[in-house]
Design an enzyme around this catalytic site. Structure first.
Site, PDB file in Angstrom:
ATOM      1  CG  ASP A  50      -2.002  -1.005   1.130  1.00 30.04           C
ATOM      2  OD1 ASP A  50      -2.080  -1.669   0.077  1.00 30.04           O
ATOM      3  OD2 ASP A  50      -2.774  -1.148   2.094  1.00 30.04           O
ATOM      4  CB  ALA A  51       3.981   2.069   1.850  1.00 35.25           C
ATOM      5  CE1 TYR A  53      -2.718   2.094  -6.746  1.00 33.50           C
ATOM      6  CE2 TYR A  53      -3.526   3.215  -4.789  1.00 33.50           C
ATOM      7  CZ  TYR A  53      -3.677   2.863  -6.114  1.00 33.50           C
ATOM      8  OH  TYR A  53      -4.776   3.288  -6.805  1.00 33.50           O
ATOM      9  CG  ASP A  54      -0.887   5.062  -0.071  1.00 33.88           C
ATOM     10  OD1 ASP A  54      -1.867   4.953  -0.841  1.00 33.88           O
ATOM     11  OD2 ASP A  54      -0.906   4.686   1.112  1.00 33.88           O
ATOM     12  CG  LEU A 100     -11.620   8.493   3.099  1.00 37.38           C
ATOM     13  CD1 LEU A 100     -11.506   7.684   4.383  1.00 37.38           C
ATOM     14  CD2 LEU A 100     -12.369   9.797   3.359  1.00 37.38           C
ATOM     15  CD  GLU A 133     -15.996   6.536  10.788  1.00 37.95           C
ATOM     16  OE1 GLU A 133     -16.596   5.597  10.266  1.00 37.95           O
ATOM     17  OE2 GLU A 133     -16.413   7.713  10.817  1.00 37.95           O
ATOM     18  CE  LYS A 135      -8.840   4.112   4.415  1.00 37.46           C
ATOM     19  NZ  LYS A 135      -8.735   2.879   3.672  1.00 37.46           N
ATOM     20  CG  ASP A 137      -7.390  -3.687   4.760  1.00 35.08           C
ATOM     21  OD1 ASP A 137      -7.810  -3.247   3.666  1.00 35.08           O
ATOM     22  OD2 ASP A 137      -6.300  -4.246   4.897  1.00 35.08           O
ATOM     23  CD  GLU A 193     -14.360  -1.135   3.606  1.00 33.38           C
ATOM     24  OE1 GLU A 193     -15.127  -0.188   3.300  1.00 33.38           O
ATOM     25  OE2 GLU A 193     -13.239  -1.294   3.090  1.00 33.38           O
ATOM     26  CE1 TYR A 243     -19.019  -3.100  13.454  1.00 35.19           C
ATOM     27  CE2 TYR A 243     -16.852  -3.797  12.687  1.00 35.19           C
ATOM     28  CZ  TYR A 243     -17.816  -3.748  13.673  1.00 35.19           C
ATOM     29  OH  TYR A 243     -17.566  -4.331  14.883  1.00 35.19           O
ATOM     30  CE  LYS A 309     -16.257   9.041   7.584  1.00 31.11           C
ATOM     31  NZ  LYS A 309     -17.180   7.922   7.780  1.00 31.11           N
ATOM     32  CE  LYS A 333      -3.675   3.484   4.428  1.00 30.72           C
ATOM     33  NZ  LYS A 333      -3.754   3.649   3.005  1.00 30.72           N
ATOM     34  CB  CYS A 438      27.269 -23.806  -5.917  1.00 33.80           C
ATOM     35  SG  CYS A 438      25.724 -24.680  -5.692  1.00 33.80           S
ATOM     36  CB  CYS A 441      27.320 -28.737  -6.806  1.00 31.75           C
ATOM     37  SG  CYS A 441      27.716 -27.290  -7.800  1.00 31.75           S
ATOM     38  CB  CYS A 462      25.542 -22.665  -9.093  1.00 27.14           C
ATOM     39  SG  CYS A 462      26.357 -24.233  -9.357  1.00 27.14           S
ATOM     40  CB  CYS A 468      24.709 -27.789  -9.501  1.00 30.07           C
ATOM     41  SG  CYS A 468      23.952 -27.170  -8.007  1.00 30.07           S
TER      42      CYS A 468
HETATM   43  S1  IVH Z   1     -15.440   7.261   4.741  1.00 28.39           S
HETATM   44  C1  IVH Z   1     -16.128   9.747   0.383  1.00 28.39           C
HETATM   45  N1  IVH Z   1     -14.939   5.641   6.687  1.00 28.39           N
HETATM   46  O1  IVH Z   1     -11.780   3.454   2.761  1.00 28.39           O
HETATM   47  C2  IVH Z   1     -15.558   8.524   0.971  1.00 28.39           C
HETATM   48  N2  IVH Z   1     -14.248   4.976   4.537  1.00 28.39           N
HETATM   49  O2  IVH Z   1     -10.094   5.315   1.021  1.00 28.39           O
HETATM   50  C3  IVH Z   1     -15.847   8.432   2.452  1.00 28.39           C
HETATM   51  N3  IVH Z   1     -13.182   2.760   4.494  1.00 28.39           N
HETATM   52  O3  IVH Z   1     -13.831   3.838  -0.034  1.00 28.39           O
HETATM   53  C4  IVH Z   1     -15.241   7.223   3.009  1.00 28.39           C
HETATM   54  N4  IVH Z   1     -13.369   2.338   6.631  1.00 28.39           N
HETATM   55  O4  IVH Z   1     -13.928   1.658   1.300  1.00 28.39           O
HETATM   56  C5  IVH Z   1     -14.828   5.837   5.372  1.00 28.39           C
HETATM   57  N5  IVH Z   1     -14.620   4.296   8.527  1.00 28.39           N
HETATM   58  C6  IVH Z   1     -14.492   4.502   7.238  1.00 28.39           C
HETATM   59  C7  IVH Z   1     -13.896   3.555   6.399  1.00 28.39           C
HETATM   60  C8  IVH Z   1     -13.788   3.832   5.060  1.00 28.39           C
HETATM   61  C9  IVH Z   1     -12.940   1.879   5.467  1.00 28.39           C
HETATM   62  C10 IVH Z   1     -12.782   2.563   3.098  1.00 28.39           C
HETATM   63  C11 IVH Z   1     -13.886   2.800   2.125  1.00 28.39           C
HETATM   64  C12 IVH Z   1     -13.462   3.972   1.307  1.00 28.39           C
HETATM   65  C13 IVH Z   1     -11.987   3.933   1.471  1.00 28.39           C
HETATM   66  C14 IVH Z   1     -11.428   5.331   1.349  1.00 28.39           C
END
Ligand code: IVH
Length: 723
Positions: A50-51, A53-54, A100, A133, A135, A137, A193, A243, A309, A333, A438, A441, A462, A468
């Site tokens: 993920d890192a 990718y980010d 996000l 809250e 996040k 996965d 999710e 959730y 939020k 993150k 090696c 061998c 080798c 070998c």
């Molecule tokens: S709020 C406008 N809250 O993370 C989008 N997203 O990178 C608002 N996700 O697409 C998203 N837990 O699939 C929100 N507590 C949470 C979340 C959450 C997981 C995922 C979700 C979202 C992605 C955002």
């Protein structure tokens, strides 16, 4: 692209990019990110962390911020995720499912708070209430309720269009078919999710393994794979949970804040996390982040960060969106899972192609719920602290046996050593000496020089290819293959069977099978599937190959970089096995000897082949195998093509269909007559033989004014057909 090559360009700081380079980079990033989105969203099998990718996305965004007019129509900043896979009906989201922005450290969260205040015109001491809250996965889903009834469940897809997975979602017990309560609006889309609890994931994987099926890499992949089953009865057997975390299209909003909405969800029977909190300062949010990070190992579901939020919907409305992210929310993150342990040993594995790969043996350590006891150490430069790009890694710290190391496990990626704690290094430790022989061998192990990059290969190999034990099965398979010794009845399976029973260890052993069977030293007929007739046929097939052409013999040795064409060129150059062997003895001893220079000068060969021949024939073990083999087989001399041959010294290219012979036969004819059959047309081409369907090669030959003849004319030319 000027002086920079691709690798340099991708590392160049954004602020130093020229306009032209920025455009190139944006093009590359759009392509790469789209590929990774596909791996992640469609295949459920990401290939980078993920890192990483980010980092790609952040670079893309930074370049776009500097050159806004270069933003591409297919820019990753305009898309989320990947287009839906085939199999499910596609559905457009009434309100896009966006994603996000990420914060990686407290400073990012302070900056976010400041941006919000500036945007809303709030002073620094005015109160903003935030929700905090986990996040989750898992994978996001949008549940559409009309008059309180679930009518549609859709995956995120590319954010604008997802897949209709209603039938599958109905099998998830957490997802209500109908919302409870009198205050449910006419239309309400609940977003959240779908995830698989870790305990359930472990159990599922055990079952998968018992059934002989591939285990899932992690709970998120298991959840995605389960939800996107075309057969809902399979989804029903998978322990998926849900959730809620947000909303999509809403006909009328019954409340004013995020917090109150979660209350509605609870009343309506929709699961909401009990880890939800309200806070009034960034410091309190950072504290929440720390507490959740500590709690994370105790949770039965994966979280990869927390989400903050702005609580008030009216403020959310004013803040709106930037590109694909809301301004009113941010994901903070977690760092990848890390653990500290001791590197007890470094073992070297030898692969079937002879590559020596170091593996770190760790004192077992629990990292985020997974016991890690081995790490890949890639190659010797990596152990020294030098990356594939020649740049220092881990601040240039080398890795030594006995070191205390920081191990990181990010997503599905193989654990890595990301740091060495020098303060804990034993005083008597020494830098790790990568073996130059090696371990299997005892042959020499070398790093090839790559003339293209001007650097040594990172992999050490080798050189005892035929000898070998780690490589020999592959080498034997190559030895008997169609274009090498071509021994009928001795396929890959038979080779493995004979090797496992120690009937053959080197190529020469193939030719003594009959004698040893007769003397009772081995027992082929005791093996399953080997009847008398089959054994007899095998022995006759082996006998038929006791005479072999020089080019096939060379090719069969399986020397690196010496394929069929190179073998043929070498055979034509040396003509006899005696001359070849003598030449190879010299080149084995000295890579700069006259023979080596001769080979270097032959058209189609070069320094890579010379280096490979030197490495192979420098190894005494390989000579043992060849000497034994030459006691069993006779290698025929290459026929000297008639001086008067119409093709002597000519380069011929075939294009289009041939009707009376195969391509291979045609090439053989050319080469027997002292010519060279090439794959593409160039100024060096003397003759092109064109059949029906000939295309670009024919056109090129016409442009270059090269002589073009038909198949029939070719046959006449070589005397196979009367004119
Ligand atoms: S709020 C406008 N809250 O993370 C989008 N997203 O990178 C608002 N996700 O697409 C998203 N837990 O699939 C929100 N507590 C949470 C979340 C959450 C997981 C995922 C979700 C979202 C992605 C955002």
């Amino acid at each position: 692209m000027g002086v920079l090559d691709y690798d340099e360009l991708r590392r160049k700081p954004v602020e130093e990019l020229t306009r032209e380079e920025a455009a190139k980079e944006l093009e590359r990033l759009a392509k790469e990110i789209a590929e990774h989105d596909y791996h992640y969203y469609v295949e459920n099998a990401p290939v980078i962390t993920d890192a990483e990718y980010d980092a790609l996305r952040r670079r893309n965004e930074a370049i776009e911020a500097r050159f806004p007019d270069l933003i591409r129509p297919d820019s990753p900043s305009r898309r989320v995720g990947a287009p839906p896979a085939a199999g499910f009906r596609k559905v457009k989201h009434a309100v896009p499912m966006l994603s996000l922005a990420n914060a990686f450290d407290p400073q990012d969260v302070y900056d976010w708070d400041r941006r919000i205040r500036r945007f809303l015109g709030l002073s620094a001491d005015e109160k903003i209430v935030f929700t905090a809250e986990p996040k989750f996965d898992g994978l996001s889903i949008s549940l559409r309720y009309e008059k309180g009834e679930l009518v549609l469940a859709a995956t995120r897809g590319d954010g604008y269009e997802g897949e209709d997975v209603t039938a599958n979602a109905r099998t998830i017990a957490d997802i209500p078919q109908r919302l409870k309560g009198a205050d449910v609006p006419e239309v309400f889309e609940i977003r959240g999710e779908v995830y698989m609890p870790i305990s359930a994931f472990m159990k599922l994987n055990e079952e998968q393994q018992k059934k002989g099926e591939k285990p899932f890499a992690n709970p998120r992949n298991a959840a995605a794979g389960s939800l996107r089953q075309l057969d809902p009865s399979i989804t029903a057997q998978r322990p998926l949970r849900f959730y809620a975390w947000g909303r999509g299209e809403v006909s009328e909003m019954p409340v004013q804040t995020e917090w109150e909405l979660y209350d509605c969800y609870r009343r309506w029977g929709v699961p909401v996390s009990d880890l939800l909190e309200l806070h009034e300062s960034v410091d309190a949010l950072i504290d929440y982040h720390e507490r959740m990070l500590e709690k994370r190992p105790d949770l039965d579901f994966d979280i990869d960060g927390v989400v903050y939020k702005v609580n008030r919907f009216d403020w959310q409305g004013r803040l709106g969106f930037v590109q694909r992210n809301p301004r009113w929310a941010i994901a903070h993150k977690f760092p990848a899972h890390r653990g500290i342990t001791v590197l007890q040993d470094i073992q070297i594995h030898v692969g079937r192609t002879g590559a020596l790969t170091p593996v770190g043996i760790l004192e077992p350590v629990n990292i985020g719920g997974v016991i890690v006891s081995r790490v890949s150490l890639h190659n010797e430069d990596y152990i020294k602290g030098i990356g594939a790009d020649g740049q220092p890694i881990r601040d240039g710290k080398d890795i030594r046996i006995g070191d205390t190391v920081v191990v990181e496990r990010a997503g599905d990626v193989i654990p890595q050593i990301v740091d060495v704690i020098l303060e804990k290094r034993p005083p008597d430790s020494r830098p790790y000496q990568f073996p130059d022989h090696c371990p299997v061998c005892g042959s020499k192990a070398v790093r090839e020089f790559n003339p293209r990059t001007g650097k040594l290969d990172s992999v050490r190999r080798c050189t005892g290819g035929l000898y070998c034990p780690a490589q020999v099965v592959e080498r034997l398979k190559h030895f008997v293959s169609k274009r090498a010794f071509d021994i009928e009845g001795l396929g890959e399976k038979a080779i493995e069977q004979f090797f496992d029973h120690k009937f053959i260890r080197t190529p020469a052993d193939i030719f003594t099978l009959e004698e040893r069977e007769r003397k009772g030293e081995i027992c082929i007929h005791c093996l399953e599937g080997w009847g008398e007739k089959k054994i007899e046929n095998l022995f006759r097939a082996i006998d038929a190959r006791r005479h072999i052409a020089l080019d096939r013999f060379i090719y069969a040795l399986g020397i690196r970089h010496v394929g069929e064409v190179t073998s043929r060129i070498l055979a034509r150059h040396f003509r006899t096995i005696e001359a070849f062997i003598e030449g190879m003895r010299q080149i084995g001893k000295d890579r700069d000897c006259p023979v080596a220079q001769e080979i270097d000068n032959i058209d189609g060969l070069g320094p890579v082949v010379v280096e490979a021949l030197h490495n192979f024939f420098n190894e005494a073990h390989n000579w043992e195998v060849i000497d034994q083999l030459l006691k069993e087989v006779t290698v025929e001399a290459e026929e000297v093509p008639a001086e008067s041959s119409p093709l002597a010294g000519k380069t011929v290219v075939f294009t289009g269909a041939l009707s009376t012979m195969t391509r291979d036969e045609a090439k053989d004819i050319v080469e027997r007559l002292g010519g060279h059959a090439a794959g593409s047309v160039s100024r060096k081409t003397d003759l092109v033989v064109a059949g029906p369907g000939a295309g670009s090669k024919l056109k090129k030959a016409q442009e270059l004014g090269i002589k073009i003849i038909s198949e029939e004319e070719f046959l006449q030319l070589v005397g196979l057909k009367k004119g």
